[in-house]
Scaffold this active site. Sequence first.
Site, PDB file in Angstrom:
ATOM      1  N   LYS A 278      43.574  87.081  40.067  1.00 56.01           N
ATOM      2  CA  LYS A 278      44.405  86.570  38.966  1.00 56.01           C
ATOM      3  C   LYS A 278      43.720  85.356  38.345  1.00 56.01           C
ATOM      4  O   LYS A 278      43.436  84.375  39.036  1.00 56.01           O
ATOM      5  CB  LYS A 278      45.791  86.174  39.478  1.00 56.01           C
ATOM      6  CG  LYS A 278      46.667  85.459  38.440  1.00 56.01           C
ATOM      7  CD  LYS A 278      48.049  85.095  38.976  1.00 56.01           C
ATOM      8  CE  LYS A 278      48.857  84.300  37.944  1.00 56.01           C
ATOM      9  NZ  LYS A 278      50.208  83.907  38.426  1.00 56.01           N
ATOM     10  N   ASP A 283      49.147  78.397  33.131  1.00 60.08           N
ATOM     11  CA  ASP A 283      50.415  79.135  33.111  1.00 60.08           C
ATOM     12  C   ASP A 283      51.541  78.199  32.678  1.00 60.08           C
ATOM     13  O   ASP A 283      52.104  77.472  33.491  1.00 60.08           O
ATOM     14  CB  ASP A 283      50.703  79.717  34.503  1.00 60.08           C
ATOM     15  CG  ASP A 283      51.999  80.520  34.530  1.00 60.08           C
ATOM     16  OD1 ASP A 283      52.555  80.796  33.439  1.00 60.08           O
ATOM     17  OD2 ASP A 283      52.445  80.886  35.644  1.00 60.08           O
ATOM     18  N   LYS A 290      58.075  77.006  31.681  1.00 56.42           N
ATOM     19  CA  LYS A 290      58.299  76.262  32.923  1.00 56.42           C
ATOM     20  C   LYS A 290      58.780  74.850  32.599  1.00 56.42           C
ATOM     21  O   LYS A 290      58.363  74.278  31.603  1.00 56.42           O
ATOM     22  CB  LYS A 290      56.984  76.120  33.710  1.00 56.42           C
ATOM     23  CG  LYS A 290      56.520  77.359  34.434  1.00 56.42           C
ATOM     24  CD  LYS A 290      55.246  77.071  35.208  1.00 56.42           C
ATOM     25  CE  LYS A 290      54.679  78.321  35.854  1.00 56.42           C
ATOM     26  NZ  LYS A 290      55.550  78.932  36.873  1.00 56.42           N
ATOM     27  N   ASP A 301      46.146  78.326  38.363  1.00 61.60           N
ATOM     28  CA  ASP A 301      46.588  79.722  38.371  1.00 61.60           C
ATOM     29  C   ASP A 301      45.444  80.726  38.191  1.00 61.60           C
ATOM     30  O   ASP A 301      45.683  81.930  38.135  1.00 61.60           O
ATOM     31  CB  ASP A 301      47.660  79.910  37.287  1.00 61.60           C
ATOM     32  CG  ASP A 301      48.777  80.843  37.706  1.00 61.60           C
ATOM     33  OD1 ASP A 301      48.889  81.132  38.920  1.00 61.60           O
ATOM     34  OD2 ASP A 301      49.523  81.303  36.824  1.00 61.60           O
ATOM     35  N   ASP A 360      57.233  84.423  32.652  1.00 57.77           N
ATOM     36  CA  ASP A 360      56.585  83.614  33.683  1.00 57.77           C
ATOM     37  C   ASP A 360      56.159  84.459  34.882  1.00 57.77           C
ATOM     38  O   ASP A 360      55.448  83.985  35.765  1.00 57.77           O
ATOM     39  CB  ASP A 360      57.523  82.479  34.123  1.00 57.77           C
ATOM     40  CG  ASP A 360      56.783  81.346  34.825  1.00 57.77           C
ATOM     41  OD1 ASP A 360      55.533  81.336  34.770  1.00 57.77           O
ATOM     42  OD2 ASP A 360      57.453  80.491  35.415  1.00 57.77           O
ATOM     43  N   GLU A 362      53.899  86.608  34.928  1.00 54.36           N
ATOM     44  CA  GLU A 362      52.788  87.158  34.146  1.00 54.36           C
ATOM     45  C   GLU A 362      51.636  87.627  35.025  1.00 54.36           C
ATOM     46  O   GLU A 362      50.865  88.501  34.628  1.00 54.36           O
ATOM     47  CB  GLU A 362      52.289  86.110  33.143  1.00 54.36           C
ATOM     48  CG  GLU A 362      51.260  85.095  33.682  1.00 54.36           C
ATOM     49  CD  GLU A 362      51.789  84.173  34.784  1.00 54.36           C
ATOM     50  OE1 GLU A 362      53.018  84.102  34.955  1.00 54.36           O
ATOM     51  OE2 GLU A 362      50.972  83.556  35.488  1.00 54.36           O
ATOM     52  N   ARG A 364      51.487  89.433  37.751  1.00 58.36           N
ATOM     53  CA  ARG A 364      51.564  90.862  38.086  1.00 58.36           C
ATOM     54  C   ARG A 364      51.245  91.739  36.877  1.00 58.36           C
ATOM     55  O   ARG A 364      50.781  92.862  37.020  1.00 58.36           O
ATOM     56  CB  ARG A 364      52.939  91.174  38.687  1.00 58.36           C
ATOM     57  CG  ARG A 364      54.097  90.903  37.773  1.00 58.36           C
ATOM     58  CD  ARG A 364      55.415  90.746  38.533  1.00 58.36           C
ATOM     59  NE  ARG A 364      55.484  89.462  39.252  1.00 58.36           N
ATOM     60  CZ  ARG A 364      56.517  89.083  40.009  1.00 58.36           C
ATOM     61  NH1 ARG A 364      57.576  89.878  40.160  1.00 58.36           N
ATOM     62  NH2 ARG A 364      56.497  87.920  40.622  1.00 58.36           N
TER      63      ARG A 364
HETATM   64  N1  BES Z   1      51.760  81.001  38.728  1.00 58.87           N
HETATM   65  C1  BES Z   1      53.114  81.133  39.106  1.00 58.87           C
HETATM   66  C2  BES Z   1      53.350  80.992  40.607  1.00 58.87           C
HETATM   67  C3  BES Z   1      53.019  79.667  41.223  1.00 58.87           C
HETATM   68  C4  BES Z   1      54.005  78.725  41.453  1.00 58.87           C
HETATM   69  C5  BES Z   1      51.731  79.377  41.643  1.00 58.87           C
HETATM   70  C6  BES Z   1      53.710  77.519  42.041  1.00 58.87           C
HETATM   71  C7  BES Z   1      51.428  78.159  42.242  1.00 58.87           C
HETATM   72  C8  BES Z   1      52.411  77.233  42.452  1.00 58.87           C
HETATM   73  C9  BES Z   1      53.636  82.497  38.670  1.00 58.87           C
HETATM   74  O1  BES Z   1      53.069  83.008  37.511  1.00 58.87           O
HETATM   75  C10 BES Z   1      55.094  82.357  38.416  1.00 58.87           C
HETATM   76  O2  BES Z   1      55.443  81.618  37.516  1.00 58.87           O
HETATM   77  N2  BES Z   1      55.907  83.050  39.180  1.00 58.87           N
HETATM   78  C11 BES Z   1      57.312  83.022  38.997  1.00 58.87           C
HETATM   79  C12 BES Z   1      57.821  84.421  39.236  1.00 58.87           C
HETATM   80  C13 BES Z   1      59.264  84.595  38.900  1.00 58.87           C
HETATM   81  C14 BES Z   1      59.495  84.397  37.411  1.00 58.87           C
HETATM   82  C15 BES Z   1      59.678  85.973  39.322  1.00 58.87           C
HETATM   83  C16 BES Z   1      57.900  82.040  40.005  1.00 58.87           C
HETATM   84  O3  BES Z   1      57.400  81.927  41.107  1.00 58.87           O
HETATM   85  O4  BES Z   1      58.854  81.364  39.637  1.00 58.87           O
HETATM   86 ZN    ZN Z   2      51.189  82.371  37.049  1.00 63.40          ZN
HETATM   87 MN    MN Z   3      54.039  82.324  35.785  1.00 64.98          MN
END
Ligand code: BES
Ligand code: ZN
Ligand code: MN
Length: 514
Positions: A278, A283, A290, A301, A360, A362, A364
């Site tokens: 990834k 992000d 966010k 990210d 968010d 994204e 996947r």
């Molecule tokens: N890049 C984030 C996950 C992340 C969070 C990485 C904290 C490192 C530290 C990912 O893209 C994300 O935002 N995931 C969401 C998924 C949710 C919307 C299902 C999350 O974890 O809130």
């Molecule tokens: Zn992300």
């Molecule tokens: Mn995200």
Amino acid sequence: LTNRQGPTGIRCHGSGARPRNLGAMPATISVELATTAPKGASIGTGVVIGKNGPEIPSGVSLTAANLAARGFEAKPGQILAIPAKSGTHILVGLGPIGALNIDTFRTAAAALARAAFSETHLAVSLVETAPTRLDRKAVAQAVTEAVLLATYTYTAHRSVVPPRALIGVTLVVRSERAMTAAVEKGKLIAEAVILNRDLVNEPPASMTPRILTSYAERAAADNGLAITIFDETDLDRERLGGLKAVSLGSAEPPRMVKMVYMPAGAARNVPTIALVGKGVTFDSGGLSLKPSDGMLTMKCDMAGAGLVISIMSIIARLAPAVRVIGYCCITENMPSGTATKLGDVMVARNGKTVENHNTDAEGRLILMDGLSLAAEDKPDAIVDIATLTGAAIVALGTEITAVMGNNRSFTSQVMAAARSVGEETWELPLFPRYRKHIDSSIADMKNIGNAGQAGSIIGGIFLQEFVDGRPWVHLDVAGPAFVNADDGMITRGGTGVMVRTLIELIETFERPKK
Ligand code: BES
Ligand code: ZN
Ligand code: MN
């Protein structure tokens, strides 16, 4: 305002960004071998706990009672600095003699290197302290890695670089010749981890998709790899619907990068492993924006893609006997008038349709295209590496990587590789009963499950739809890829987690059983 040039002439986005030749500068100290300690060097010595307590090494004039009075019990990684005739004598605890393992030596070497920060030269006799039941070459390699990684600092953006006295570490051994290859191997592996840290630590304005891609190009050129780069004009033709959707909100164009390493003289049916990373260079969350606190560290990210690039940067020198295919799915995730919207449906490379319920989630969406491409190559196994879910931090914190997979034998292989290099992993189950959480009312699936429920597992269940049933492991490194405190071999910021594990996996890879 002028935009300066990136490493291969790619323009930086944003004013004042300072692209540099990351990974090419000496970020750490030198490690050498010798049969005696160099004159004037401080001496680092391991202290084991035997039947009668801490065993005082020869050359130390203190008694066990003296050490105890100073609070030194020889616990693993515990440090005691004693002024000596020349330089300082630094004792490091190794713990009970019967419990010594390679990891003890990693911990001790990292602690010694940190304790010696204000010395100019450190001579370490740890390798010869290792009991004969341990492979001394492996100890020498581990100590080399630990010393180099513990002393890593990221100073690229300081106008005044904090001084560090320590310039060199000498491993004092009985035979230099016997240990040379192990030390060189340790240096090579540390180089890959350090490149990953540098790539992650670089601010997002100077680590855009095109700049990150330029590091893949450099890795390919340096290692004689075949490289294919899909840019924004190729997305429709290549049916990369997820990568396209995520990139729509950004002013920076996305990239899908494929690199192929082929061992010299390999047969056509050489075992093949595909790595998919990834690479979200920033992000913001997209339209599902966010909050500021959560966005602050989101330059991290792209750690997964950075890992693939870092391994490919050393692969010709590593020269494993397996074919390694690396995919990097690279884009920003930004909100704008051109951004993809909630409710939009995209078509993945493998033809499956996905309704976007949260921009968010994204990672996947870009990995689904990367995994589809990897599966088309019909490798023996696929590993994806992604900072995928905040839920992985809730479940396992910042020191343990979440592992998910569809093939018992391959998952065990990956976890065993991690254990042998001292990186912690824990498996989460991909129970089919949760597949219903990503059912969509209009498409094959949606990209999130139920709020607050099994978030990391849902990420894994989603990704599983794109591996075409091939042996596959998903590493969710959202916790350990980026941390806010130094700890042993780990340094704050990007950590390069799983670089060493995946190198070990590649070097010991066996085709998984069904
Ligand atoms: N890049 C984030 C996950 C992340 C969070 C990485 C904290 C490192 C530290 C990912 O893209 C994300 O935002 N995931 C969401 C998924 C949710 C919307 C299902 C999350 O974890 O809130
Ligand atoms: Zn992300
Ligand atoms: Mn995200």
